[in-house]
Write a protein that holds these residues in place. Structure first.
Motif, short mmCIF file in Angstrom:
data_model
loop_
_atom_site.label_atom_id
_atom_site.label_comp_id
_atom_site.label_asym_id
_atom_site.label_seq_id
_atom_site.Cartn_x
_atom_site.Cartn_y
_atom_site.Cartn_z
N ASN A 9 0.78 -1.15 -0.01
CA ASN A 9 -0.05 -0.01 -0.05
C ASN A 9 0.84 1.28 0.01
O ASN A 9 1.82 1.41 0.90
N VAL B 101 0.24 5.10 0.69
CA VAL B 101 -0.91 5.80 1.44
C VAL B 101 -0.50 7.44 1.15
O VAL B 101 0.45 7.94 1.50
N LYS C 78 -2.60 11.21 1.17
CA LYS C 78 -3.49 11.79 1.82
C LYS C 78 -4.70 10.93 2.60
O LYS C 78 -5.91 11.11 2.66
N GLY C 79 -4.10 9.98 3.32
CA GLY C 79 -4.83 9.05 4.46
C GLY C 79 -5.49 7.97 3.38
O GLY C 79 -6.02 7.17 4.20
N GLU C 80 -5.27 7.82 2.27
CA GLU C 80 -5.95 6.92 1.27
C GLU C 80 -5.16 5.90 1.07
O GLU C 80 -3.97 6.11 0.22
N ASP D 86 -3.53 2.75 -1.26
CA ASP D 86 -3.54 2.33 -2.65
C ASP D 86 -2.63 1.02 -3.08
O ASP D 86 -1.32 1.18 -2.77
N ARG E 105 0.55 9.72 -9.66
CA ARG E 105 0.21 9.94 -7.95
C ARG E 105 0.94 11.23 -7.48
O ARG E 105 0.53 11.61 -6.63
#
Length: 189
Positions: free
Chosen positions: A14, A16, A18-20, A22, A70
């Motif tokens: 993952n 991360v 902005k707190g999300e 992916d 990104r």
């Protein structure tokens, strides 16, 4: 027979932002991987010897696609700390746009991390490592195959007996998998 050798294994980690989280297809690579492929960065640098030491998990090289999609192709990403695979990693480089290694999960690999191999062989089910090699000038594919077949990888000795037959060592032209346009590159399975 080989001018350069490097290893790579795939993982899904993952990123991360902005707190999300992916999930991205990443490659763990050895010190010889990029030199074997003659890869150059478009921004920053690739791994050096120190990146494979005790702080090996602290740096990352991004693919051009990841950098563009990104990070909006911002050169300011160099030196930034990003949360990748549950660890803070400093971005040290971005690969050239024309280097797009397709991952085994189907997409283009998003990032590259330094992998240090243990001196003690350990068998881990479903953890595959591939070797890429560049032949020395004038060396035939037959000679390369003979050399690698004569060499027994330390990990093959620790495989359970039923797994040994599945782990045959092969030499296959890289162009059979990735049309890189660079002759003399081979996957060694």
């Amino acid at each position: 027979a080989y001018a350069a050798l490097g290893t790579q294994r795939q993982d899904l980690l993952n990123l991360v932002l902005k707190g999300e989280p992916d999930g991205l297809d990443v490659q763990w690579v050895s010190e010889g991987f990029f030199p074997a492929l003659a890869v150059k960065p478009c921004l920053g640098r690739l791994f050096n010897r120190e990146d494979f030491g005790p702080a090996k998990d602290s740096v990352v090289v991004l693919s051009w696609e990841t950098w563009a999609t990104r990070f909006a192709a911002d050169p300011g990403v160099l030196g930034q700390e990003i949360l990748f695979g549950g660890k803070s990693r400093r971005v040290i480089g971005v690969l050239a746009r024309d280097f797009a290694l397709t991952g085994w999960f189907g997409g283009v690999s998003s990032a590259y991390l330094p992998e240090v191999h243990s001196a003690v062989p350990v068998w881990v089910p479903f953890r595959w490592m591939h070797v890429v090699g560049r032949l020395r000038e004038g060396v035939s594919l037959g000679a390369a195959r003979a050399e690698i077949t004569a060499f027994q990888f330390p990990g093959e000795r620790v495989l359970p007996p039923g797994e040994r037959a599945k782990q045959l060592t092969r030499v296959v032209p890289l162009l059979a998998y990735y049309p890189s346009g660079q002759p003399g590159l081979y996957w060694l399975f």
